[in-house]
Structures are given as structure tokens and as C-alpha cells.
Write a protein that holds these residues in place. Structure first.
Motif, PDB file in Angstrom:
ATOM      1  N   VAL A  73       0.841  -1.203   0.000  1.00 16.96           N
ATOM      2  CA  VAL A  73       0.000   0.000   0.000  1.00 16.96           C
ATOM      3  C   VAL A  73       0.871   1.246   0.000  1.00 16.96           C
ATOM      4  O   VAL A  73       0.631   2.195  -0.751  1.00 16.96           O
ATOM      5  CB  VAL A  73      -0.946  -0.012   1.222  1.00 16.96           C
ATOM      6  CG1 VAL A  73      -1.725   1.294   1.310  1.00 16.96           C
ATOM      7  CG2 VAL A  73      -1.902  -1.189   1.137  1.00 16.96           C
ATOM      8  N   ASN A  74       1.891   1.249   0.842  1.00 21.34           N
ATOM      9  CA  ASN A  74       2.791   2.405   0.881  1.00 21.34           C
ATOM     10  C   ASN A  74       3.506   2.583  -0.456  1.00 21.34           C
ATOM     11  O   ASN A  74       3.701   3.712  -0.934  1.00 21.34           O
ATOM     12  CB  ASN A  74       3.809   2.222   2.012  1.00 21.34           C
ATOM     13  CG  ASN A  74       4.379   3.551   2.486  1.00 21.34           C
ATOM     14  OD1 ASN A  74       4.604   4.449   1.698  1.00 21.34           O
ATOM     15  ND2 ASN A  74       4.614   3.650   3.779  1.00 21.34           N
ATOM     16  N   ARG A  75       3.898   1.477  -1.062  1.00 15.47           N
ATOM     17  CA  ARG A  75       4.557   1.579  -2.371  1.00 15.47           C
ATOM     18  C   ARG A  75       3.614   2.143  -3.421  1.00 15.47           C
ATOM     19  O   ARG A  75       4.019   2.950  -4.271  1.00 15.47           O
ATOM     20  CB  ARG A  75       5.065   0.197  -2.803  1.00 15.47           C
ATOM     21  CG  ARG A  75       6.180  -0.340  -1.934  1.00 15.47           C
ATOM     22  CD  ARG A  75       6.648  -1.697  -2.426  1.00 15.47           C
ATOM     23  NE  ARG A  75       7.200  -1.613  -3.767  1.00 15.47           N
ATOM     24  CZ  ARG A  75       7.645  -2.647  -4.467  1.00 15.47           C
ATOM     25  NH1 ARG A  75       7.590  -3.858  -3.937  1.00 15.47           N
ATOM     26  NH2 ARG A  75       8.129  -2.486  -5.674  1.00 15.47           N
ATOM     27  N   ALA A  76       2.347   1.734  -3.375  1.00 10.30           N
ATOM     28  CA  ALA A  76       1.387   2.271  -4.338  1.00 10.30           C
ATOM     29  C   ALA A  76       1.135   3.755  -4.100  1.00 10.30           C
ATOM     30  O   ALA A  76       1.044   4.553  -5.047  1.00 10.30           O
ATOM     31  CB  ALA A  76       0.078   1.488  -4.248  1.00 10.30           C
ATOM     32  N   MET A  77       1.062   4.159  -2.836  1.00  8.86           N
ATOM     33  CA  MET A  77       0.806   5.560  -2.517  1.00  8.86           C
ATOM     34  C   MET A  77       1.984   6.466  -2.834  1.00  8.86           C
ATOM     35  O   MET A  77       1.828   7.697  -2.872  1.00  8.86           O
ATOM     36  CB  MET A  77       0.447   5.679  -1.033  1.00  8.86           C
ATOM     37  CG  MET A  77      -0.882   5.034  -0.662  1.00  8.86           C
ATOM     38  SD  MET A  77      -1.268   5.150   1.107  1.00  8.86           S
ATOM     39  CE  MET A  77      -1.466   6.934   1.263  1.00  8.86           C
TER      40      MET A  77
END
Length: 474
Positions: A73-77
Motif C-alpha cells: 500500500v505504501n509503495r502504491a501511494m
């Protein structure tokens, strides 16, 4: 009802006399069926489940994998955030020669430093959909973690009850050997005074040899159960208390169990989250057809670029618009492929629903059968006890042979072993029903252990903009 299989082992410390050896095997069944508490130092089924929940390597590995999934999720954000890069240069430049009438001979140290910032303003909703997909993947992983937790707890309960049952079976067989040794001694005494033949002695010897063989088999089975217990729970079994079925957590009817399973089973919920992730993948593929807008800013300071003792400052802000027109058709194929994968994941949801329904029906039938078997085996043991006492009395007055007594003893032993197996299955089947409906978790069945929260780690990392240390300090 507490099924006290462990108590069977308590009787083996008594030294049997000739008067009570024949009665000890009969007393074991009463101990197996006893309803009793346990000492404070005894390992209970609940504490075994707690140990497995906290220390089972398979479950802990799944938790570590889920923590890794949280980072998606952090990578996508990161697509929402700017990228910043800095650069610096320094060098030596020497010029020697003539330029017209001017003699050149200079050495410069050109250098500079700069900063570049890039920010995406619009990318066809790519980042939005990648974030949604990552969130769905995280939720899918949490359901997978819950499924592994249920499998681990069921394996621990099964290992616990197997140790109890195999311990009880071993003690039954050991006591059977003692009874047969006494039977052989009495048969030899009667042979010496001419009451029976050599055939009776041989029959008693053969039955004793077979009983000793069964003890060896029972010992091997117990060693295997102990090894499995150590693998699942993490420690060697010591003084296990009676195991209790999970009847209070079993749904009241089969229909209610199926309804709960369709709503709550982690395999079904994980499949539904997989559908959400697949639908987000369609949107991600479609983003390649949208224009992208980005802006970048650059500042830099330069020294001695062409002449000594010069300084230059340069700054620029650039906006960029990119409109895809045609990219060979690969993007259209990717969109069609993603749509077909959505259809596939939706079909898989129905597959998992059918699997869960079948497992609930199977587990429910196993529990009902186990309850009936316990009742039937109790009746069989009682009847065989009466039959054995009658055959022994008839043998004393010459109406029964030694073989009749041996057969009656063997039938009683088999009935008691089958009763132990039925009692074990009774407990395990109740756990299997609770697992099949998706509720065999430490939180639901109130196991006294600190609960692991997958959401806690997710909340710790979802908004981190920088840092290489994990929340636990690694």
C-alpha cells in the motif's frame, strides 16, 4: 463433558497384586470416561492452543508475509508523492594554446550543485487504482492469515487429543499384557494338576505374545503423536489435562452452520477481496490510455564553467503533457486480459463457497457420528465387561475353555480402545465444525493469549514517507 484420557496413565504407577490384576483393565474404562478437573500444573488444551498461536513457525511465517504485504500500500501511494533528487559535480579543466594573438594557459575547477523535483499531477488514475488494489491485497492476506491461524489451532487440538488417546491406548495394552501374564500363570498351574491340556497353555502363550506386540505398536504411535505435538505446539507434552469439546461454539443446526460459513469463512472473504483486486487491475490497465500531466522544477548553482571566478544560477519549472495515441495494441490486450481474470476470480468465489459448504456438511456429519459412537462404544464396553465376568465364572466350573476367556478379554480390550478413539474423535470433530464455519480463532473461542493484530502493523507503515527500519526496530 470432559473426556479424561490422560487419567489412564495415573493407574500404571500402582503395583498390581494377583488379586487385583484382573480388575485393573476393567477399571481403566471408568478412568477414561471420568469427568474431572485438572491440577494447576497440568497442560490444558487451551494453553496448548495458546502456545501454538504464539510460537508456531508456520503461523509466524504467515504473519511475516502479511507484514511484507502491508508495504504494498505504501509503495502504491508513493505515486502521489514527489520525487526529489540532488546532484553535484566538480572537476579540473586545463586550457593551453593560442586564440588569435592571445596566449591561453588557464586551469579551472568547474563545479556545481542542483536540485530537481518531479511531481505527477495526473496519470490516468493509475495511482488511485494501484492503491485500491494494494488495499484489497492486504485484506485478502489478512483472511489468509486467519485461515492459517485456524489450521494451526486445529492441528494443535488434534495433536493434543492424539497424545491423550495414544497414551490411554498404550496403558490399556500394557495392562492387557499384565492380565494375560496372570492368565498364563493360572493356566500353567491348572495344566500341572491336569485340569487343562497343553493346547490351553499354548493358546495363552500365543495371546500374550500378540499383546506384547500390540504394546510395541502403541508405543510407536505415541512417539509419533508426541513428535507431532512438539512440531505444532512447540514443547514436549507434559501431564496433559482432559480435553473438552467446543460444543458451546458449535452452531445449533446444520443450516445455521452453513449460513455462518458462507458469511464468515476466510477462504470466501479472501476470494471476494481477490475479485476487488482483479477489478482494480482492469482500471490500472485502462490508465495507459489516459494522458499524463507532470511538473518538474530544477535549480542549480554553477562555478567556473568557462572563465575563472564566475558563478551562475539556473532555475526552471517545466510542465509536461503526454497523450498516448497508439502503442502497438499491447495496452488493449492487457485490458481484455484483466477483464477475463476478473471473471475467473468471480468463478473461484463460487468454487470456495462450494468447498466450504462441503467441509461444513462433512464436519457436521463427523461430529454427529462421533457422538453416536461414544454412546455405542460405552454400551459395548459395559456388555463386554459383563460377558467377560460370566465367561470367567463358567470357565472355573468347566463350562468354558481357556480360549473362550482369552477371546472375551480381547473383545473387551478392542471395545475399550474403540471407545478411546470415539472420545478423541468427539473432541476433534467439534473443533473441526468450528473451523469449517470460519470461527476457530483464539479471539472467538476465548483462548487466553495476547492477540496478534495485523491492522496494528498496517497502521504503523501505511503513511511512512521515509525510513528503513521496521516498526519492531529491525
Amino acid at each position: 463433558m470432559a473426556i479424561d484420557l490422560a487419567r489412564v496413565s495415573l493407574s500404571v504407577t500402582d503395583t498390581p497384586t494377583r488379586a487385583n490384576r484382573g480388575l485393573r483393565l476393567g477399571g481403566l474404562t471408568g478412568l477414561v470416561l471420568a469427568v474431572a478437573g485438572h491440577t494447576a500444573s497440568a497442560e490444558t488444551l487451551e494453553t496448548a492452543l495458546a502456545r501454538a498461536y504464539a510460537g508456531n513457525p508456520t503461523l509466524n511465517a504467515q504473519r511475516a508475509g502479511q507484514r511484507a504485504t502491508d508495504e504494498t500500500v505504501n509503495r502504491a501511494m508513493s505515486g502521489y508523492r514527489p520525487t526529489v533528487s540532488g546532484n553535484a559535480t566538480i572537476g579540473v579543466q586545463t586550457t593551453v594554446g593560442n586564440q588569435g594573438q592571445t596566449r591561453l594557459n588557464q586551469t579551472l575547477t568547474p563545479g556545481g550543485a542542483g536540485l530537481t523535483v518531479n511531481q505527477t499531477l495526473f496519470n490516468g488514475f493509475l495511482t488511485d487504482n494501484q492503491t485500491r488494489q494494494a488495499e484489497s491485497t492486504v485484506l485478502q492476506g489478512r483472511e489468509g492469515l486467519r485461515n492459517v491461524e485456524m489450521s494451526t489451532l486445529f492441528a494443535a487440538a488434534q495433536a493434543y487429543m492424539n497424545v491423550l488417546a495414544d497414551t490411554a491406548t498404550l496403558e490399556l495394552n500394557r495392562n492387557n499384557v499384565e492380565v494375560l501374564e496372570e492368565q498364563l500363570r493360572q493356566t500353567r498351574d491348572r495344566f500341572n494338576v491336569g485340569e487343562v491340556t497343553r493346547t490351553d497353555v499354548a493358546q495363552a502363550e500365543a495371546r500374550l505374545a500378540g499383546a506384547r506386540s500390540q504394546v510395541s505398536v502403541a508405543e510407536a504411535n505415541l512417539r509419533t503423536s508426541i513428535a507431532t505435538y512438539r512440531q505444532v505446539v512447540g514443547i514436549e507434552p507434559r501431564q496433559l489435562a482432559p480435553g473438552r469439546p467446543l460444543d458451546r461454539y458449535v452452531p445449533s443446526t446444520l443450516g445455521a452452520a452453513i449460513d455462518i460459513g458462507m458469511r464468515e469463512h476466510p477462504q470466501i472473504l479472501a476470494a471476494l477481496h481477490a475479485v476487488d483486486a482483479s477489478e482494480a487491475q482492469v482500471k490500472i490497465a485502462e490508465s495507459t490510455l489516459y494522458p499524463t500531466v507532470s511538473v518538474s522544477g530544477t535549480v542549480q548553482k554553477l562555478y567556473d564553467q568557462q572563465f575563472a571566478h564566475t558563478e551562475l544560477f539556473d532555475g526552471a519549472v517545466t510542465a509536461r503533457l503526454t497523450v498516448p495515441l497508439y502503442q502497438g495494441g499491447a495496452e488493449y490486450a492487457a485490458i481484455r486480459q484483466a477483464k477475463e481474470q476478473v471473471g475467473q476470480t468471480r468463478i473461484q468465489v463460487e468454487t470456495f463457497r462450494d468447498q466450504v459448504r462441503a467441509s461444513i456438511v462433512t464436519a457436521w456429519g463427523g461430529l454427529e457420528a462421533a457422538k453416536a459412537r461414544v454412546i455405542a462404544q460405552q454400551a459395548q464396553v459395559q456388555a463386554n465387561e459383563v460377558a467377560l465376568n460370566g465367561v470367567r465364572e463358567e470357565a472355573r466350573v468347566g463350562q468354558r475353555t481357556t480360549l473362550d476367556v482369552l477371546n472375551a478379554q480381547q473383545e473387551l480390550l478392542s471395545a475399550r480402545v474403540n471407545l478411546i478413539t470415539a472420545q478423541r474423535d468427539r473432541v476433534i470433530s467439534s473443533y473441526q465444525v468450528v473451523q469449517s464455519v470460519g470461527r476457530l480463532t483464539t479471539a472467538f473461542i476465548n483462548v487466553p493469549v495476547a492477540q496478534y493484530s495485523a491492522k496494528q502493523h498496517f497502521d504503523q507503515v501505511k503513511d511512512l514517507w521515509y525510513g528503513v527500519r521496521t516498526p519492531d526496530g529491525r
